[in-house]
Write a protein that holds these residues in place. Structure first.
Motif, PDB file in Angstrom:
ATOM      1  N   PHE A  85     -20.909 -32.174  27.976  1.00 16.85           N
ATOM      2  CA  PHE A  85     -19.743 -32.401  27.134  1.00 16.85           C
ATOM      3  C   PHE A  85     -20.125 -32.683  25.680  1.00 16.85           C
ATOM      4  O   PHE A  85     -19.440 -32.226  24.765  1.00 16.85           O
ATOM      5  N   SER A  86     -21.223 -33.405  25.454  1.00 14.09           N
ATOM      6  CA  SER A  86     -21.616 -33.686  24.067  1.00 14.09           C
ATOM      7  C   SER A  86     -22.176 -32.441  23.376  1.00 14.09           C
ATOM      8  O   SER A  86     -22.064 -32.314  22.158  1.00 14.09           O
ATOM      9  N   GLY A  87     -22.755 -31.506  24.121  1.00 17.44           N
ATOM     10  CA  GLY A  87     -23.324 -30.302  23.522  1.00 17.44           C
ATOM     11  C   GLY A  87     -22.533 -29.036  23.798  1.00 17.44           C
ATOM     12  O   GLY A  87     -22.983 -27.928  23.489  1.00 17.44           O
ATOM     13  N   LYS A  88     -21.342 -29.185  24.365  1.00 16.83           N
ATOM     14  CA  LYS A  88     -20.540 -28.037  24.809  1.00 16.83           C
ATOM     15  C   LYS A  88     -20.332 -26.987  23.718  1.00 16.83           C
ATOM     16  O   LYS A  88     -20.548 -25.796  23.941  1.00 16.83           O
ATOM     17  N   SER A  89     -19.921 -27.411  22.546  1.00 15.85           N
ATOM     18  CA  SER A  89     -19.660 -26.433  21.482  1.00 15.85           C
ATOM     19  C   SER A  89     -20.931 -25.683  21.100  1.00 15.85           C
ATOM     20  O   SER A  89     -20.891 -24.474  20.823  1.00 15.85           O
ATOM     21  N   ASP A  90     -22.078 -26.361  21.108  1.00 14.67           N
ATOM     22  CA  ASP A  90     -23.343 -25.692  20.812  1.00 14.67           C
ATOM     23  C   ASP A  90     -23.715 -24.683  21.896  1.00 14.67           C
ATOM     24  O   ASP A  90     -24.152 -23.571  21.593  1.00 14.67           O
ATOM     25  N   TYR A  91     -23.542 -25.068  23.176  1.00 20.41           N
ATOM     26  CA  TYR A  91     -23.851 -24.143  24.269  1.00 20.41           C
ATOM     27  C   TYR A  91     -22.966 -22.904  24.199  1.00 20.41           C
ATOM     28  O   TYR A  91     -23.431 -21.786  24.402  1.00 20.41           O
ATOM     29  N   LEU A  92     -21.680 -23.103  23.910  1.00 20.79           N
ATOM     30  CA  LEU A  92     -20.767 -21.965  23.805  1.00 20.79           C
ATOM     31  C   LEU A  92     -21.161 -21.047  22.654  1.00 20.79           C
ATOM     32  O   LEU A  92     -21.102 -19.823  22.773  1.00 20.79           O
ATOM     33  N   ARG A  93     -21.560 -21.622  21.540  1.00 23.73           N
ATOM     34  CA  ARG A  93     -21.962 -20.833  20.378  1.00 23.73           C
ATOM     35  C   ARG A  93     -23.287 -20.095  20.624  1.00 23.73           C
ATOM     36  O   ARG A  93     -23.430 -18.927  20.303  1.00 23.73           O
ATOM     37  N   GLN A  94     -24.256 -20.778  21.221  1.00 25.73           N
ATOM     38  CA  GLN A  94     -25.577 -20.192  21.452  1.00 25.73           C
ATOM     39  C   GLN A  94     -25.573 -19.110  22.519  1.00 25.73           C
ATOM     40  O   GLN A  94     -26.406 -18.206  22.490  1.00 25.73           O
ATOM     41  N   HIS A  95     -24.652 -19.201  23.473  1.00 24.57           N
ATOM     42  CA  HIS A  95     -24.665 -18.285  24.620  1.00 24.57           C
ATOM     43  C   HIS A  95     -23.351 -17.509  24.740  1.00 24.57           C
ATOM     44  O   HIS A  95     -22.834 -17.319  25.833  1.00 24.57           O
ATOM     45  N   GLN A  96     -22.841 -17.049  23.614  1.00 24.59           N
ATOM     46  CA  GLN A  96     -21.593 -16.291  23.606  1.00 24.59           C
ATOM     47  C   GLN A  96     -21.681 -15.095  24.538  1.00 24.59           C
ATOM     48  O   GLN A  96     -22.665 -14.368  24.541  1.00 24.59           O
ATOM     49  N   GLY A  97     -20.643 -14.922  25.335  1.00 24.19           N
ATOM     50  CA  GLY A  97     -20.593 -13.793  26.255  1.00 24.19           C
ATOM     51  C   GLY A  97     -21.361 -14.008  27.547  1.00 24.19           C
ATOM     52  O   GLY A  97     -21.309 -13.182  28.441  1.00 24.19           O
ATOM     53  N   LYS A  98     -22.080 -15.124  27.662  1.00 26.69           N
ATOM     54  CA  LYS A  98     -22.873 -15.388  28.862  1.00 26.69           C
ATOM     55  C   LYS A  98     -22.272 -16.477  29.741  1.00 26.69           C
ATOM     56  O   LYS A  98     -22.792 -16.764  30.801  1.00 26.69           O
ATOM     57  N   LEU A  99     -21.193 -17.085  29.266  1.00 24.23           N
ATOM     58  CA  LEU A  99     -20.511 -18.106  30.060  1.00 24.23           C
ATOM     59  C   LEU A  99     -19.053 -18.178  29.644  1.00 24.23           C
ATOM     60  O   LEU A  99     -18.690 -17.807  28.537  1.00 24.23           O
ATOM     61  N   SER A 100     -18.234 -18.600  30.584  1.00 21.40           N
ATOM     62  CA  SER A 100     -16.829 -18.866  30.260  1.00 21.40           C
ATOM     63  C   SER A 100     -16.481 -20.220  30.849  1.00 21.40           C
ATOM     64  O   SER A 100     -16.991 -20.609  31.905  1.00 21.40           O
ATOM     65  N   VAL A 101     -15.620 -20.947  30.153  1.00 22.98           N
ATOM     66  CA  VAL A 101     -15.304 -22.321  30.533  1.00 22.98           C
ATOM     67  C   VAL A 101     -13.793 -22.467  30.676  1.00 22.98           C
ATOM     68  O   VAL A 101     -13.032 -22.007  29.839  1.00 22.98           O
ATOM     69  N   THR A 102     -13.395 -23.118  31.763  1.00 15.53           N
ATOM     70  CA  THR A 102     -12.008 -23.524  31.944  1.00 15.53           C
ATOM     71  C   THR A 102     -12.019 -25.049  32.025  1.00 15.53           C
ATOM     72  O   THR A 102     -12.802 -25.615  32.782  1.00 15.53           O
ATOM     73  N   SER A 103     -11.151 -25.681  31.226  1.00 11.74           N
ATOM     74  CA  SER A 103     -11.180 -27.144  31.080  1.00 11.74           C
ATOM     75  C   SER A 103      -9.844 -27.781  31.425  1.00 11.74           C
ATOM     76  O   SER A 103      -8.790 -27.181  31.201  1.00 11.74           O
ATOM     77  N   TRP A 104      -9.928 -29.008  31.925  1.00 17.82           N
ATOM     78  CA  TRP A 104      -8.762 -29.832  32.216  1.00 17.82           C
ATOM     79  C   TRP A 104      -9.054 -31.260  31.801  1.00 17.82           C
ATOM     80  O   TRP A 104     -10.209 -31.673  31.772  1.00 17.82           O
ATOM     81  N   GLU A 105      -8.009 -32.024  31.547  1.00 16.98           N
ATOM     82  CA  GLU A 105      -8.088 -33.472  31.371  1.00 16.98           C
ATOM     83  C   GLU A 105      -7.222 -34.050  32.488  1.00 16.98           C
ATOM     84  O   GLU A 105      -6.002 -33.896  32.472  1.00 16.98           O
ATOM     85  N   ILE A 106      -7.845 -34.684  33.471  1.00 18.99           N
ATOM     86  CA  ILE A 106      -7.159 -35.134  34.675  1.00 18.99           C
ATOM     87  C   ILE A 106      -6.937 -36.646  34.612  1.00 18.99           C
ATOM     88  O   ILE A 106      -7.859 -37.401  34.288  1.00 18.99           O
ATOM     89  N   VAL A 107      -5.729 -37.066  34.948  1.00 19.51           N
ATOM     90  CA  VAL A 107      -5.407 -38.499  34.988  1.00 19.51           C
ATOM     91  C   VAL A 107      -5.361 -38.946  36.453  1.00 19.51           C
ATOM     92  O   VAL A 107      -5.199 -38.113  37.351  1.00 19.51           O
TER      93      VAL A 107
END
Length: 160
Positions: A85-107
């Motif tokens: 979670f702390s490096g998520k934006s970096d991982y997405l930027r560094q590995h474009q096209g190699k991963l896809s993420v679906t996110s939720w905030e659950i209570v």
């Protein structure tokens, strides 16, 4: 070569269905068609079930990550959720096209059924679930090949 054949086969089936007069006027129709053309073991939907006492009453961020590159999978599978979670934006930027993420905030006490995942354009080599609980455990799990999975968010950890 395998990737090319998989993509070509999907495209051929789609072309045959379109030529046969199948109308794709609604998004849900396209989604159902896509489901038929995907490999039977590719993760497509997630159910989320949170306990009342989950995470000391605080919301939990949950990410399902679908990876299309084995090297990237080998790196991410060793991360703790906090690192993801702390490096998520970096991982997405560094590995474009190699991963896809679906996110939720659950209570606490929330239930989400049949949530569709953002599917990558290539064959998936692995799927990971990260949950951002309070604490210092890994809070990460590998999804074994299935079309759907239920994530049960408990008091101090989650399980598939």
């Amino acid at each position: 070569m395998k990737f090319f054949l998989q993509r070509w086969t999907r495209a051929r089936y789609l072309a045959i269905l379109l030529a046969g007069g199948v109308s794709l006027s609604a998004c849900s129709t396209l989604s159902k068609l896509e489901t038929l053309l995907l490999p039977s073991d590719q993760l497509q939907t997630v159910n989320l079930v949170a306990d009342r006492d989950m995470n000391a009453g605080f919301p939990v961020a949950v990410d399902v990550v679908l990876l299309t590159d084995q090297k990237v999978f080998d790196v991410l599978v060793n991360l703790k959720a906090g690192e993801w979670f702390s490096g998520k934006s970096d991982y997405l930027r560094q590995h474009q096209g190699k991963l896809s993420v679906t996110s939720w905030e659950i209570v606490p006490d929330q239930k989400i059924s049949g949530s569709d995942l953002a599917l990558p354009p290539a064959a998936v080599v692995g799927a990971l679930v990260f949950a951002d609980y309070l604490g210092n455990k890994s809070y990460r799990s590998v999804v074994v090949k299935k079309r759907g999975v239920t994530v049960r968010l408990g008091k101090e950890d989650f399980e598939l």
